[in-house]
Every structure is written in C-alpha cells, then in structure tokens.
Design a protein around this motif. Structure first.
Motif, PDB file in Angstrom:
ATOM      1  N   GLY A  24       0.799  -1.216   0.000  1.00 31.47           N
ATOM      2  CA  GLY A  24       0.000   0.000   0.000  1.00 31.47           C
ATOM      3  C   GLY A  24       0.834   1.269   0.000  1.00 31.47           C
ATOM      4  O   GLY A  24       0.309   2.346  -0.258  1.00 31.47           O
ATOM      5  N   ILE A  25       2.126   1.138   0.293  1.00 33.95           N
ATOM      6  CA  ILE A  25       3.033   2.284   0.201  1.00 33.95           C
ATOM      7  C   ILE A  25       3.608   2.243  -1.214  1.00 33.95           C
ATOM      8  O   ILE A  25       4.343   1.329  -1.566  1.00 33.95           O
ATOM      9  CB  ILE A  25       4.166   2.214   1.249  1.00 33.95           C
ATOM     10  N   GLU A  26       3.245   3.221  -2.013  1.00 33.85           N
ATOM     11  CA  GLU A  26       3.613   3.192  -3.427  1.00 33.85           C
ATOM     12  C   GLU A  26       4.908   3.920  -3.731  1.00 33.85           C
ATOM     13  O   GLU A  26       5.630   3.541  -4.639  1.00 33.85           O
ATOM     14  CB  GLU A  26       2.463   3.736  -4.254  1.00 33.85           C
ATOM     15  N   GLN A  27       5.192   4.994  -2.978  1.00 31.41           N
ATOM     16  CA  GLN A  27       6.415   5.759  -3.221  1.00 31.41           C
ATOM     17  C   GLN A  27       6.755   6.574  -1.985  1.00 31.41           C
ATOM     18  O   GLN A  27       5.862   7.069  -1.296  1.00 31.41           O
ATOM     19  CB  GLN A  27       6.217   6.698  -4.414  1.00 31.41           C
ATOM     20  N   ILE A  28       8.058   6.711  -1.731  1.00 33.23           N
ATOM     21  CA  ILE A  28       8.538   7.583  -0.660  1.00 33.23           C
ATOM     22  C   ILE A  28       9.642   8.444  -1.248  1.00 33.23           C
ATOM     23  O   ILE A  28      10.627   7.924  -1.773  1.00 33.23           O
ATOM     24  CB  ILE A  28       9.071   6.796   0.547  1.00 33.23           C
ATOM     25  N   ILE A  29       9.462   9.746  -1.146  1.00 27.51           N
ATOM     26  CA  ILE A  29      10.438  10.688  -1.680  1.00 27.51           C
ATOM     27  C   ILE A  29      11.010  11.492  -0.524  1.00 27.51           C
ATOM     28  O   ILE A  29      10.260  12.050   0.281  1.00 27.51           O
ATOM     29  CB  ILE A  29       9.800  11.642  -2.710  1.00 27.51           C
ATOM     30  N   PHE A  60       0.459   6.722  -0.876  1.00 26.92           N
ATOM     31  CA  PHE A  60      -0.053   5.463  -0.347  1.00 26.92           C
ATOM     32  C   PHE A  60      -1.483   5.230  -0.802  1.00 26.92           C
ATOM     33  O   PHE A  60      -2.197   6.156  -1.186  1.00 26.92           O
ATOM     34  CB  PHE A  60       0.040   5.452   1.192  1.00 26.92           C
ATOM     35  N   ASP A  61      -1.877   3.972  -0.740  1.00 23.67           N
ATOM     36  CA  ASP A  61      -3.243   3.569  -1.063  1.00 23.67           C
ATOM     37  C   ASP A  61      -3.971   3.364   0.259  1.00 23.67           C
ATOM     38  O   ASP A  61      -3.724   2.373   0.949  1.00 23.67           O
ATOM     39  CB  ASP A  61      -3.223   2.275  -1.879  1.00 23.67           C
ATOM     40  N   PRO A  62      -4.873   4.284   0.622  1.00 21.17           N
ATOM     41  CA  PRO A  62      -5.527   4.185   1.931  1.00 21.17           C
ATOM     42  C   PRO A  62      -6.442   2.975   2.078  1.00 21.17           C
ATOM     43  O   PRO A  62      -6.790   2.612   3.205  1.00 21.17           O
ATOM     44  CB  PRO A  62      -6.311   5.496   2.041  1.00 21.17           C
ATOM     45  N   ALA A  63      -6.784   2.338   0.980  1.00 21.18           N
ATOM     46  CA  ALA A  63      -7.587   1.114   1.074  1.00 21.18           C
ATOM     47  C   ALA A  63      -6.735  -0.067   1.530  1.00 21.18           C
ATOM     48  O   ALA A  63      -7.258  -1.061   2.020  1.00 21.18           O
ATOM     49  CB  ALA A  63      -8.246   0.806  -0.274  1.00 21.18           C
ATOM     50  N   VAL A  64      -5.417   0.061   1.392  1.00 19.03           N
ATOM     51  CA  VAL A  64      -4.498  -1.013   1.768  1.00 19.03           C
ATOM     52  C   VAL A  64      -3.740  -0.670   3.049  1.00 19.03           C
ATOM     53  O   VAL A  64      -3.546  -1.518   3.922  1.00 19.03           O
ATOM     54  CB  VAL A  64      -3.502  -1.300   0.618  1.00 19.03           C
ATOM     55  N   PHE A  65      -3.298   0.582   3.161  1.00 16.63           N
ATOM     56  CA  PHE A  65      -2.531   1.037   4.322  1.00 16.63           C
ATOM     57  C   PHE A  65      -3.057   2.409   4.695  1.00 16.63           C
ATOM     58  O   PHE A  65      -2.955   3.351   3.924  1.00 16.63           O
ATOM     59  CB  PHE A  65      -1.033   1.092   3.993  1.00 16.63           C
TER      60      PHE A  65
END
Length: 176
Positions: A24-29, A60-65
C-alpha cells in the motif's frame, strides 16, 4: 486512488525505511518542505536559513494502508518532545512535524497527538507541530533511497545518532 502523507522526523534518511516495507506504500520521496525558498538545495536547507524541514512525502493507497497506520509509524520514529532537532541532527531543518493534506488528515493527526500525550509514555510535552502541507521539493538523487544505496553509511549514521536507543527505550517500556 492514492493519497499523500508528509512527515518531517529529523534526518530524512532515517524516515524512509520504516514506511518502505508495507503493501500500500507506493512511493517515498525524501525532500524539503515548509520553507520560503523555491527549489532549495541540501546545503541551503541544512544551513537552517531556507525555513524548510527535511521530510518524506509518502504516496499510499488508503484502502491497503491507512493514514492512521502511517501516523502510528511516524510517532515511533521520532522524539516528539524535542523541537530543536532530532537526535544528533540539531537545528531548524530537523524539527519534527506532520504536514497535513486535508481536513481529515488534520483531525486524525491532532487526535493521534492527543492520544500520545495522554498515554503517559513521555515525561515532557508533545511539541511536534501539525502544519498545512506546502510545496514539497524532492531532494537530490543521492538522498533518495539512501538506506538501500548506501547501507553501511546509513547504518553507521543511524547508530551514531542515538535514534534507535531512544526509540527502543520509549516504545518498549510498558504503557502507562
């Protein structure tokens, strides 16, 4: 549909890995936010004169995380009672803060701060600020995914900072 979350917790190198291991975490910059200078460099931010904080912007995808889960992880990465920097990193660019992107995030962040204060986990007041999200400037490429690109340097820096000892003591003691 994804959302953004932005957290400042001292050195941004140490704020990527704790979030980077979950579905659910798609990217961290890693980057800079909260200041008055457009497109600041690392040197300008580190000097403390740009007004920016080192921060991470998480997609992030709030449906997953959920955002609540992100907040829980955030609090467990910082000393929320220290507004002069974090661990060995001192100065205004290393202050902890939550940058909220909407009213829902603000309400959740404020509630989590109250819950932490009420928990009795810390002997001093929780001083971490909750601020409106501002323009986020990605840091230079060599700062991105630093813990993966430079694992020995990352581990050495993290060990020298005192961060892990503090976090272990704060979060492994019995709840009040």
């Amino acid at each position: 549909m994804t959302e953004k979350a932005t957290f400042a917790g001292g050195c941004f190198w140490c704020m990527v890995k704790p979030f980077d291991q979950f579905d659910g975490i798609e990217q961290i910059i890693s980057g800079y936010t909260g200041g008055h200078l457009a497109n600041p460099s690392y040197e300008q931010v580190k000097s403390g004169h740009s007004g920016h904080l080192e921060a991470v912007e998480i997609t992030f995808d709030p449906a997953v995380f959920t955002y609540e889960q992100l907040l829980e992880i955030f609090w467990q990465q910082i000393d929320p009672t220290d507004n002069e920097g974090q661990f060995q990193d001192r100065g205004p660019s290393y202050q902890p803060a939550i940058f909220v992107h909407n009213d829902r995030q603000r309400k959740l962040a404020e509630a989590s701060k109250v819950d932490l204060a009420d928990s009795g986990r810390f002997d001093k007041p929780i001083v971490t600020k909750i601020l409106d999200a501002q323009v986020f400037y990605p840091a230079e490429d060599y700062h991105q995914d630093f813990y993966k690109k430079n694992p020995e340097h990352y581990l050495k820096d993290r060990k020298a900072s005192g961060r892990d000892e503090f976090l272990d003591a704060a979060w492994n003691k019995a709840d009040a």
